[in-house]
Scaffold this motif. Structure first.
Motif, short mmCIF file in Angstrom:
data_model
loop_
_atom_site.label_atom_id
_atom_site.label_comp_id
_atom_site.label_asym_id
_atom_site.label_seq_id
_atom_site.Cartn_x
_atom_site.Cartn_y
_atom_site.Cartn_z
N ARG A 248 -52.20 28.25 46.64
CA ARG A 248 -52.02 28.23 48.08
C ARG A 248 -52.15 26.81 48.61
O ARG A 248 -52.64 25.91 47.93
N PHE B 227 -49.85 30.84 62.84
CA PHE B 227 -50.06 31.23 61.45
C PHE B 227 -50.47 29.99 60.63
O PHE B 227 -49.64 29.35 60.00
N SER C 257 -56.21 26.63 53.30
CA SER C 257 -56.22 28.10 53.32
C SER C 257 -57.51 28.61 52.67
O SER C 257 -58.10 27.96 51.80
N HIS D 293 -53.49 34.61 59.31
CA HIS D 293 -52.36 35.33 58.75
C HIS D 293 -52.55 36.85 58.70
O HIS D 293 -51.57 37.58 58.59
N THR E 220 -47.31 29.44 50.88
CA THR E 220 -48.06 29.32 52.14
C THR E 220 -48.64 30.64 52.64
O THR E 220 -49.15 30.70 53.74
N ASN E 221 -48.55 31.71 51.84
CA ASN E 221 -49.18 32.96 52.23
C ASN E 221 -49.42 33.83 51.00
O ASN E 221 -48.92 33.55 49.91
N HIS E 222 -50.22 34.90 51.19
CA HIS E 222 -50.57 35.78 50.07
C HIS E 222 -49.34 36.45 49.46
O HIS E 222 -49.23 36.58 48.24
#
Length: 316
Positions: A196, A114, A200, A90, A228-230
């Motif tokens: 998360r 990703f 990850s 990512h 699903t991401n920061h």
């Protein structure tokens, strides 16, 4: 209308019950027309349906994922097409790397996927990716990445090289109302977490710290509240839907309206399989990572330590 629908390579793989590698091969050979939206490859529904009809007419069974055997080779193609090189992860540093590869590595075509660190390594083991990024903490040794790489890539020949080092820690609401300063503070009553997805690096970091501090995940309110991401985690804290999340400093500065509590320096590494087909472009990637031009672009991003960028950390 089907003409308005398009699919990602991941969605195509699920629909046809084949691996993403096979999808990339079909795109590369021109059997499945595609186009790029940002960093993502997409296929129109009408082109997918046309491919399926051609396959039925030829009475050729659709390839299944288990039929794909690494290592793989690619047929000769035009320089403009190039061999697809799948880069997973990512971090924006990977997008910068892909851009430099596109400009300076002839005969390859970088494609971004990703997915999280653990899933990236699994995809490499399956032969579905070429450059994987990973930031996985082994809580018992305190070492990043290598314990997981050695365990998952058994029997493979590979090189591990550092991309960057960065701060990881807590996203907290402005003013840090719960006064969160260390991992053990996650046991405080009334704290709402945003987490998360499994696989990850941030999820592995949290789970390892919970294990080391004797905190049972089911005790945490919001442990199953997944982003699903920061940026997604940081945004949930900024909106007041959660009090704390685990992630990297950069996302906190992008989202704003939250504070960041640094807790650990995490090493973000790249893994590349060593095969006769890969040796030339691996040398080119190492050259890019060590170049002043690449490092200048990374240095423009706050929160990155490039002291070891381009350094080979382990090689079989």
């Amino acid at each position: 209308m089907s003409s308005d629908i398009s699919y990602t390579t991941e969605e195509i793989a699920k629909l046809l019950k084949i691996s993403k590698l096979t999808v990339y091969d079909l795109i590369k050979k021109g059997e499945l027309p595609s186009y790029r939206v940002g960093k993502q490859m997409r296929v129109d529904a009408s082109d997918l349906e046309a491919y399926k009809q051609r396959a039925k007419t030829a009475a050729a069974p659709e390839p299944r994922a288990e039929a794909v055997q690494p290592p793989r080779s690619y047929p000769a193609s035009s320089p403009s097409a190039g061999r697809p090189i799948v880069i997973t992860g990512h971090d924006i540093g990977l997008d910068i790397l892909a851009k430099h590869m596109e400009s300076h590595v002839p005969g390859v075509r970088p494609l971004r996927s990703f997915v999280g660190s653990l899933d990236s390594l699994i995809s490499m083991y399956r032969g579905e990716s070429d450059i994987v990024s990973t930031h996985l903490l082994d809580g018992d040794s305190g070492e990043y990445n290598l314990p997981y790489i050695r365990a998952l890539l058994v029997g493979s020949s590979y090189v591990v090289v550092n991309l960057l080092t960065r701060n990881a820690g807590f996203y907290v609401r402005k003013g840090n109302p719960f006064k969160l300063e260390q991992w053990s503070d996650l046991s405080l009553q009334g704290l709402r977490l945003v987490n998360r997805e499994k696989g990850s690096g941030a999820r592995v970091l949290l789970d390892e710290q919970l294990r080391l501090h004797g905190i049972r995940p089911e005790r945490l309110n919001g442990y199953d509240h997944i982003q699903t991401n920061h940026l997604g985690v940081a945004t949930k804290v900024a909106s007041g839907e959660a009090d704390v999340g685990v992630g990297i400093e950069k996302a906190a500065s992008i989202v704003g309206q939250i504070d960041f509590v640094p807790l650990i320096r995490e090493r973000y590494d790249l893994v590349m399989l060593k095969t006769p087909d890969n040796e030339a472009w691996i040398r080119s990637v190492l050259h890019i990572l060590r170049s002043d031009a690449f490092k200048r672009e990374l240095q423009a991003i706050s929160g990155y330590d490039l002291t070891r960028t381009g350094e080979i950390l382990f090689e079989t």
